[in-house]
Design a protein around this motif. Sequence first.
Motif, short mmCIF file in Angstrom:
data_model
loop_
_atom_site.label_atom_id
_atom_site.label_comp_id
_atom_site.label_asym_id
_atom_site.label_seq_id
_atom_site.Cartn_x
_atom_site.Cartn_y
_atom_site.Cartn_z
N LEU A 37 -41.06 48.37 98.29
CA LEU A 37 -42.17 47.78 97.55
C LEU A 37 -41.81 46.39 97.03
O LEU A 37 -40.63 46.02 96.96
CB LEU A 37 -42.54 48.70 96.38
CG LEU A 37 -43.21 50.02 96.79
CD1 LEU A 37 -43.14 51.03 95.65
CD2 LEU A 37 -44.64 49.79 97.22
N GLU A 188 -47.32 61.72 96.93
CA GLU A 188 -48.07 60.46 96.78
C GLU A 188 -49.12 60.27 97.87
O GLU A 188 -50.04 59.46 97.70
CB GLU A 188 -47.10 59.28 96.79
CG GLU A 188 -46.21 59.19 95.55
CD GLU A 188 -44.99 60.09 95.62
OE1 GLU A 188 -44.25 60.15 94.63
OE2 GLU A 188 -44.77 60.74 96.66
N PHE A 214 -37.91 59.32 96.14
CA PHE A 214 -38.25 57.92 96.39
C PHE A 214 -38.10 57.57 97.87
O PHE A 214 -38.30 56.42 98.25
CB PHE A 214 -37.35 57.00 95.56
CG PHE A 214 -37.71 56.96 94.09
CD1 PHE A 214 -38.62 56.03 93.60
CD2 PHE A 214 -37.14 57.86 93.20
CE1 PHE A 214 -38.95 55.99 92.26
CE2 PHE A 214 -37.47 57.84 91.86
CZ PHE A 214 -38.38 56.91 91.38
N TYR A 218 -42.24 55.61 98.49
CA TYR A 218 -41.63 54.45 97.84
C TYR A 218 -40.76 53.62 98.78
O TYR A 218 -40.31 52.54 98.40
CB TYR A 218 -40.78 54.91 96.64
CG TYR A 218 -41.60 55.26 95.42
CD1 TYR A 218 -41.98 54.29 94.50
CD2 TYR A 218 -41.99 56.58 95.18
CE1 TYR A 218 -42.72 54.61 93.38
CE2 TYR A 218 -42.74 56.92 94.05
CZ TYR A 218 -43.10 55.93 93.16
OH TYR A 218 -43.83 56.25 92.05
N ALA A 255 -35.00 52.18 92.46
CA ALA A 255 -36.02 53.13 92.02
C ALA A 255 -36.76 52.61 90.79
O ALA A 255 -37.99 52.73 90.69
CB ALA A 255 -35.37 54.48 91.74
N SER A 258 -39.15 50.03 91.85
CA SER A 258 -40.27 50.64 92.58
C SER A 258 -41.32 51.19 91.63
O SER A 258 -42.53 51.12 91.92
CB SER A 258 -39.75 51.76 93.48
OG SER A 258 -38.88 51.28 94.47
N LEU A 259 -40.89 51.74 90.52
CA LEU A 259 -41.83 52.29 89.55
C LEU A 259 -42.73 51.21 88.96
O LEU A 259 -43.82 51.52 88.45
CB LEU A 259 -41.08 53.01 88.43
CG LEU A 259 -40.39 54.32 88.82
CD1 LEU A 259 -39.58 54.86 87.65
CD2 LEU A 259 -41.41 55.35 89.28
N GLN A 262 -46.71 50.11 91.11
CA GLN A 262 -47.63 51.22 91.35
C GLN A 262 -48.91 50.80 92.08
O GLN A 262 -49.44 51.56 92.90
CB GLN A 262 -47.99 51.89 90.03
CG GLN A 262 -46.82 52.62 89.38
CD GLN A 262 -46.32 53.78 90.21
OE1 GLN A 262 -47.09 54.65 90.61
NE2 GLN A 262 -45.02 53.80 90.49
N LEU A 265 -48.05 50.61 95.66
CA LEU A 265 -47.80 51.96 96.15
C LEU A 265 -49.11 52.67 96.47
O LEU A 265 -49.26 53.26 97.55
CB LEU A 265 -47.03 52.76 95.09
CG LEU A 265 -46.81 54.24 95.41
CD1 LEU A 265 -45.81 54.40 96.55
CD2 LEU A 265 -46.34 55.00 94.17
#
Length: 352
Positions: A37, A188, A214, A218, A255, A258-259, A262, A265
């Motif tokens: 991402l 997801e 992930f 992700y 990670a 990546s959060l 969103q 994602l």
Amino acid sequence: MTVRIRADLDQLPAYVAGRTVAGSLKLASNEVSAGPLPGVPEAIGRAAADVHRYPDIGAGLLTDALATRLDVDRNRIAIGCGSVALCEQLVQITCTAEDAVVFPWRSFEAYPIMTQIVGATQIRVPLTAGHALDLDAMAAAITPETRLVFVCTPNNPTGPAVRRAELERFLDSVREDVLVVLDEAYREFVTDPEVPDGVGLAGRYDNVLVLRTFSKAYGLAGMRIGYAVGPAHVAEALRKVSVPFSVNAVGQVAALASLDAQDELRTRCAAVARERVRVRDELLALGYEVPETQANFVWLPLADRALEFSEHCLDERVVVRAFAGSGVRITVGDTTENDALLAAAKSFPLNG
């Protein structure tokens, strides 16, 4: 004389990864085509400067971020070296050779491997005619020796997910001393509103734990980061048996970054869902049986022709994942990749 190794390991099946073939499109491992991402490669680059240091053994920052995002107590979270490592740890903390593990079959191929390593009894429950989990049969398969039940939803490699009413009925029927693991590696990608969020169920049932990763949506398959959300004492036990420092520092940073992405994602997962519908519809139109799927892959139950189909696709420069005698799992890629797969499927002599 040679060094003695456990004799039962001769019968241990090897985990088979999707092949990578130079010059071919890889649709065998359920990776996302778009890569990490936004912001993640830069975060990885910055973290590389500190790889001479040991990682945070407790993955504290990532645990806190997940606790906030999921609205759960941090003590209910355990981080692992991919969700597959957590699968192994779950068997270790619940089972000895006198105990049993129930899981659907066919499902994630690590379940029987992890169970056999511990020496516990495997109770494999066949899927329905629609290649979905048969939760009534799984409930009936639970014995006094059962300590752990894996519920893979969406199911890998077949694709169907378990809906709320049937899952809650199942959970209500399971003894309180049996741990039910909802393996939601593909959560997801789920679009069906009747498929429940396992984290919510884990908050309601004291014997439910959820696995997430992930690696899939992700785009961090190479970083090996997964996590569990469940009862605090189970999460604590998972942390006790984890290999020290197995959750690497760069993966933790990736990670976390990546959060923070969103929106992207959700955009990517929506694109996969649209292509998933297109790929399935076109395969159905070609005469293939394709179960409904809520993951980023489709399943072709080709039985004895699975390997033949896989080799045909490879001749067309498309790599898929064949399960001999059972079927073929095909990752939903981007439009170009999916067009190549559909062309290969069209030229396969399905009725030959």
